[in-house]
Enzyme design. Structure first.
Site, PDB file in Angstrom:
ATOM      1  N   TRP A 129     -23.495  18.107  -2.766  1.00 40.82           N
ATOM      2  CA  TRP A 129     -23.420  17.883  -3.887  1.00 40.82           C
ATOM      3  C   TRP A 129     -23.570  16.649  -4.428  1.00 40.82           C
ATOM      4  CZ3 TRP A 129     -23.656  17.890  -8.956  1.00 40.82           C
ATOM      5  CH2 TRP A 129     -24.676  17.948 -10.057  1.00 40.82           C
ATOM      6  N   HIS A 168     -45.246  21.170 -36.270  1.00 35.53           N
ATOM      7  CA  HIS A 168     -44.590  19.555 -36.622  1.00 35.53           C
ATOM      8  C   HIS A 168     -44.468  19.018 -36.051  1.00 35.53           C
ATOM      9  CE1 HIS A 168     -43.720  23.021 -39.803  1.00 35.53           C
ATOM     10  NE2 HIS A 168     -44.051  23.624 -38.780  1.00 35.53           N
TER      11      HIS A 168
END
Ligand code: F6R
Length: 608
Positions: free
Chosen positions: A75, A504
């Site tokens: 990885w 919001h």
């Protein structure tokens, strides 16, 4: 986060290594390589891409004769996933080859020093400095050379080393990255984790930080980094080969979703005796728990979201303030933690670098650490004062499922236990909630039984560009995990929102046919969430609601509905997550995604 494996014995090493790498592939899968010792030196093959490509290019290892070798699945951290950057790396003189999991933090200064001394670098990796250091310090004595090289390295590393002067030997070194030695008969192994070893042996030795092993077919010697022999205990692994295989399922993720009733049962069952919860450590008694005035829950990713979901049960039952903090943030904050704080750490792998760093930070402030962890003997388990193991068995799919649910059920058990022993709950409520916990495996199974309905529901999301997950309280925690599951395996942008927060700002994004998944399983707040669904609907959004049959109003507001089985409100998070896991799974499947190995991810995040 990279997997390494080593073999010495009588078999064709490359074939054994490739088998091991296939089982470690969930740790990283952008490139891979193997190196074996043969008469004339070290023979090595590396490819960018999957292990299957390496198998093709080596005829399943047949093309690399030799009985001693090391392998790696990567990885990428330093350098792109190319053939050159793949491990193993070889020294300029061809004497050494190295595989590495972790990060060498001082690699740049070592690289400059080695280049100054004339060493030629072939890759951009941090790892390559190790193999040139081995060459530079080599005196003919492998043990002394490994000690010398280790003293120059800063960072985290699990290393596998081979040297042509020691044609039967592999060397394994551990510093802050997992490494396990497998003991066979006339053959021995090492690997980053047990899954690579179980087809060959169940007898293992866990190396500790600052230890290294010299491994030959007939002998294993472990040393500390001063070179002194360390006596190690041989442990017997209980996982079997089937547990680490797909068992007829198309993907590990699906298998692991289906295993959840059993995994949750295995986690609960031994801890409930004669109507009382018994946590594994007797020191976690009323005296200890009464002394706690604050609980901090810390973890990464899904484990963190399990903590967010479990927090409500702890606060509600134990009446202790609970703070949830991401481990990657906590380690660099100045947490308000002292000897009256209990830090609950959640980790499937037990090797997550940020989680480990957060534990160390909290320990330095004298907090007590309770680890909820799946991998026995992992670093998190070793660092903790108290351990509760999740008995989920091996989790192979990169996206966690049974890891999450077993963590969450342990938080419920901990909450109820603490409330009971500190006398903050009456007997009737205790009994009612305990009964509810005992039925959770069945409720999860009922959720799984909705599989065909969920699969057809998932058709709708195949071409979605973005999905919102909304909910309040325990539903909001489930939304966080549901959205993470969706994005990591289907690559659809997904965002979890506290339903009351939509207006919001985020509601600006709701337009015609915007998919919204509304979680309405918590009876205390579902009325409020349904108001938010109406707001979404009046802006053209398409709403799939997840709720229970008790919610009679839902059909008048949502487009589609998934009904989960009823359970106690505090515990609904465990049941409602299952359809979200399946929804993510089928959406990813419809999009032909690589479900068990999503792009850019790795299972065990052992680097920061
Ligand atoms: C997501 C996932 C990750 C992990 C995280 C922590 O599906 O699996 O978010 O939960 O990387 O890993 P552990 O639990 O091993 O510490």
């Amino acid at each position: 986060m990279c997997g390494i494996v080593g073999y010495t014995g009588m078999q064709q090493a490359a074939t054994v290594l490739l088998e091991g790498l296939k089982r470690l592939e969930y740790r990283g899968y952008d490139s891979a390589g193997v190196a074996v010792i043969k008469d004339s030196g070290i023979d090595m093959r590396k490819v960018s891409g999957r292990i299957s490509k390496l198998c093709e290019e080596t005829n399943n290892g047949e093309a690399l004769p030799g009985c001693v070798g090391i392998g790696h699945t990567r990885w990428a951290t330093h350098g792109a996933p190319t053939d050159m950057n793949a491990h193993p790396h070889k020294s300029n003189d061809g004497r050494f080859a190295v595989v590495h999991n972790g990060i060498i933090e001082n690699y740049q200064s070592l690289r400059d020093e080695l280049i100054g001394k004339g060493y030629l670098f072939e890759s951009e990796t941090d790892t390559e400095v190790i193999v040139h250091l081995l060459e530079m310090y080599y005196t003919g004595d492998l043990k002394k050379t490994v000690l010398r090289v280790s003293s120059r390295l800063q960072g985290s590393y699990a290393l596998g080393v081979i040297c042509t002067d020691y044609p039967h030997e592999i060397v394994a070194v551990r510093e802050a990255s997992p490494l396990i030695i497998g003991i066979g008969v006339g053959e021995n192994f090492f690997a980053s984790d047990i899954t690579a070893l179980v087809p060959y042996t169940r007898n293992v030795i866990y190396l500790e930080d600052g230890e290294f092993a010299r491994i030959t077919p007939d002998e294993i010697q472990v040393f500390d980094l001063l070179g002194k022999i360390v006596k190690k205990e041989v442990r017997r692994v209980t996982w079997d080969v089937q547990a680490a295989e797909r068992g007829g399922y198309e993907h590990f993720m699906l298998k692991e979703i289906m295993e959840q009733p059993h995994a949750v049962e295995a986690t609960i069952h031994p801890r409930i005796q004669n109507g009382e919860i018994k946590l594994d450590d007797e020191r976690m008694d009323a005296g200890f728990l009464n002394n706690i005035n604050r609980i901090v829950i810390t973890a990464c990713g899904s484990a963190f979201y399990a903590g967010c979901a479990g927090r409500y049960a702890i606060e509600s039952l134990c009446k202790v303030p609970v703070i949830t903090e991401l481990a990657s943030e906590l380690r660099y904050s100045e947490p308000m933690i002292d000897e009256h704080t209990l830090v609950i750490v959640l980790s499937q792998s037990g090797e997550t670098a940020d989680t480990i760093a957060a534990i160390k930070e909290c320990k330095s402030k004298n907090a007590s650490i309770l680890a909820i962890v799946n991998v026995v003997g992992s670093t998190v388990a070793k660092l903790a004062d108290f351990i509760l193991y999740t008995w989920a068995g091996p989790e192979i799919a990169v996206a966690t499922t049974k890891g999450y649910t077993t963590q969450l059920v342990l938080l419920y058990l901990f909450a109820l236990y603490t409330a009971r022993v500190t006398q903050r709950i009456d007997d009737k409520t205790y009994r009612k909630l305990l009964r509810a916990i005992k039925t959770l495996p069945r409720r999860i199974q009922e959720s799984i039984d909705m599989n065909p309905t969920i699969a057809s529901c998932a058709e709708k999301y195949k071409d979605a560009r973005s999905i919102f997950f909304i909910g309040r309280n325990t539903d909001q925690a489930a939304a966080l995990e549901g959205a993470l599951k969706m994005k990591e395996i289907s690559y659809i942008h997904a965002e979890a929102y506290a339903a009351g927060e939509l207006k919001h700002g985020t509601i600006a994004l709701i337009e015609e046919h915007q998919p919204v998944i509304a979680l309405c399983c918590n009876e205390k707040v579902w009325g409020k969430t349904m108001n938010n669904i109406i707001e979404v609907k009046s802006r053209g959004g398409d709403v799939l609601a997840v709720t229970t049959k008790k919610n009679g109003m839902i059909s008048s507001v949502a487009d589609d509905i998934l009904y989960i089985p009823e359970t106690e409100t505090l515990f609904t998070g465990l049941v409602e997550i299952v359809p979200l896991q399946l929804l993510a799974y089928y959406t990813a499947k419809n999009r032909n995604c690589d479900i068990d190995k999503p792009k850019n991810l790795a299972k065990s995040v052992t680097v920061e």
